[in-house]
Design an enzyme around this catalytic site. Structure first.
Site, PDB file in Angstrom:
ATOM      1  N   GLU A 109       0.828  -1.201   0.000  1.00 18.73           N
ATOM      2  CA  GLU A 109       0.000   0.000   0.000  1.00 18.73           C
ATOM      3  C   GLU A 109       0.861   1.249   0.000  1.00 18.73           C
ATOM      4  OE1 GLU A 109      -3.250   0.465   2.559  1.00 18.73           O
ATOM      5  OE2 GLU A 109      -4.011  -1.567   2.299  1.00 18.73           O
ATOM      6  N   CYS A 122       2.922   8.721   1.398  1.00 13.85           N
ATOM      7  CA  CYS A 122       3.290   7.824   2.493  1.00 13.85           C
ATOM      8  C   CYS A 122       3.669   6.490   1.867  1.00 13.85           C
ATOM      9  CB  CYS A 122       2.129   7.666   3.462  1.00 13.85           C
ATOM     10  SG  CYS A 122       2.454   6.539   4.830  1.00 13.85           S
ATOM     11  N   CYS A 129       4.934  -6.121   8.044  1.00 16.43           N
ATOM     12  CA  CYS A 129       5.811  -5.539   9.062  1.00 16.43           C
ATOM     13  C   CYS A 129       6.037  -6.539  10.180  1.00 16.43           C
ATOM     14  CB  CYS A 129       5.188  -4.258   9.625  1.00 16.43           C
ATOM     15  SG  CYS A 129       6.239  -3.427  10.844  1.00 16.43           S
ATOM     16  N   CYS A 133       3.216  -3.980  16.361  1.00 16.09           N
ATOM     17  CA  CYS A 133       2.575  -2.988  17.230  1.00 16.09           C
ATOM     18  C   CYS A 133       1.099  -3.349  17.399  1.00 16.09           C
ATOM     19  CB  CYS A 133       2.719  -1.590  16.638  1.00 16.09           C
ATOM     20  SG  CYS A 133       4.432  -1.040  16.492  1.00 16.09           S
ATOM     21  N   CYS A 136      -1.741  -1.456  15.380  1.00 19.15           N
ATOM     22  CA  CYS A 136      -1.488  -1.197  13.959  1.00 19.15           C
ATOM     23  C   CYS A 136      -1.934  -2.365  13.098  1.00 19.15           C
ATOM     24  CB  CYS A 136       0.009  -0.928  13.754  1.00 19.15           C
ATOM     25  SG  CYS A 136       0.460  -0.598  12.035  1.00 19.15           S
ATOM     26  N   CYS A 348      -2.911   6.674   9.448  1.00 20.25           N
ATOM     27  CA  CYS A 348      -1.798   6.091  10.196  1.00 20.25           C
ATOM     28  C   CYS A 348      -2.273   4.879  10.998  1.00 20.25           C
ATOM     29  CB  CYS A 348      -1.221   7.149  11.134  1.00 20.25           C
ATOM     30  SG  CYS A 348       0.177   6.602  12.099  1.00 20.25           S
TER      31      CYS A 348
END
Length: 357
Positions: A109, A122, A129, A133, A136, A348
């Site tokens: 993305e 961004c 990832c 987190c 997220c 975010c």
């Protein structure tokens, strides 16, 4: 990118060897010039090739009309390194989220964020990832691999072409941990600055914090902005929110940030996602301020953007303002950043690669 990687893999104009050439996107004028000369072409074709890749956005060398027709036919299999658009969605605020399909079929993305005076992209630095987190969406999908330099630069060109507007700012805040992919991130920063023409101070690299990597980044003395995703005011809370933070104590991370400021003369931005009842109390703000005294920094507070996997809540406006007030009283520079693209799951913490595959 290492010196003249194209030349190292192609040492004659033999068309059979062209298939060994890595994607051209990310190469400098000098590298492209050396490559075209290896193919028996005059040096000026290198600048032409650079212009068509970075300014005209060509996706196939066959489409470069200034090249001889016969040579274009020989170049048919040489990859430029562009992705294909898999999905595109637009939020009411004009933010656009793109799902891009890479050469190996992986989906990443990227997000285009327009405003009155700028166009920010961004970008992702990894497929998925590994940091995990808790708040997220990207980390919930796991990690696949690092992105290559051309796959990062391609994201910026894709947004630029779609908006028909020059990109002014790039933030490495998409999928992935940039400092776990340092070589390709550094190469893409160079290309975005020197080839695409984006000012170094308009490039931001965000990291959760990887031991010794901030120091290594500082050694390059770049004029970029470093943003550190802190999200907690003490180690125990940080480990709860960011499991990967366990082997890297907060005090060590902040010591490395202080070194970064000393080595580069550039302040550090600290990203802090506000989670209602978790890390948004005045005592957390005071604790955070105590950590950040004595060196040049700025705190970006980000009210939480919801994802379906967890039930965190966004704090009330009053709670957010109370947090801001404590930091200001402690002489800490602070701003609140309300993320764009919320309705398109492009804000975010909301990026995920497995949607609509």
């Amino acid at each position: 990118m290492s010196a003249n990687p194209l030349v190292s893999q192609v040492d004659s104009p033999n068309p059979e060897k062209l298939e060994l050439v890595p994607p051209l996107l990310g190469a400098t004028v000098a590298e492209l010039t050396a490559w075209v000369q290896q193919q028996g072409q005059p040096a000026y074709r290198g600048k032409q090739l650079h212009d068509w890749i970075y300014n005209k956005g060509v996706r196939s060398l066959c489409d470069i009309s200034v090249f001889p027709k016969n040579w274009r036919a020989e170049l048919a299999q040489v990859p430029i390194g562009r992705s294909t658009l898999h999905y595109r969605s637009v939020a009411p605020d004009g933010t656009v989220k793109y799902l891009l399909r890479l050469a190996d079929g992986q989906i990443i993305e990227t997000v285009g964020i327009p405003s009155a005076k700028r166009l920010t992209v961004c970008v992702s630095s990894q497929v998925g990832c590994p940091m995990g987190c808790d708040f997220c969406a990207t980390g919930k999908g796991g990690y696949q691999r690092n992105l290559d330099c051309h796959e990062i630069v391609d994201q910026v060109l894709t947004v630029q072409e779609d908006f028909q507007q020059r990109v002014s700012h790039v933030v490495f805040m998409g999928m992935g941990e940039p400092l776990l992919n340092t070589d390709n991130v550094l190469a893409s920063l160079r290309s975005l600055n020197q080839d695409v023409g984006i000012g170094a101070r308009s490039l931001t690299v965000s990291t959760v914090g990887i031991r010794s990597r901030i120091r290594q980044l500082a050694e390059h003395h770049l004029q970029i902005t470093l943003a550190v995703s802190l999200h907690a005011s003490n180690q125990a809370l940080r480990e709860r929110l960011i499991p990967s933070a366990r082997p890297y104590p907060l005090e060590n991370l902040l010591a490395e940030c202080r070194e970064y400021v000393q080595m580069t003369g550039r302040r550090v931005s600290f990203e802090y996602v506000l989670l209602a009842g978790v890390n948004d109390l005045p005592k957390h703000a005071l604790e955070l301020a105590q950590h950040l005294r004595g060196f040049q920094n700025h705190v970006n507070l980000i009210p939480y953007n919801p994802i379906k996997e967890v039930d965190y809540k966004r704090p009330s406006s009053d709670r957010i303002q109370a947090f801001v007030n404590v930091l200001k009283q402690q002489q800490i520079a602070v701003s609140v950043r309300y993320s764009r693209g919320l309705e398109a799951d492009a804000a975010c913490g909301q990026l995920r690669a497995n949607e609509r595959q």
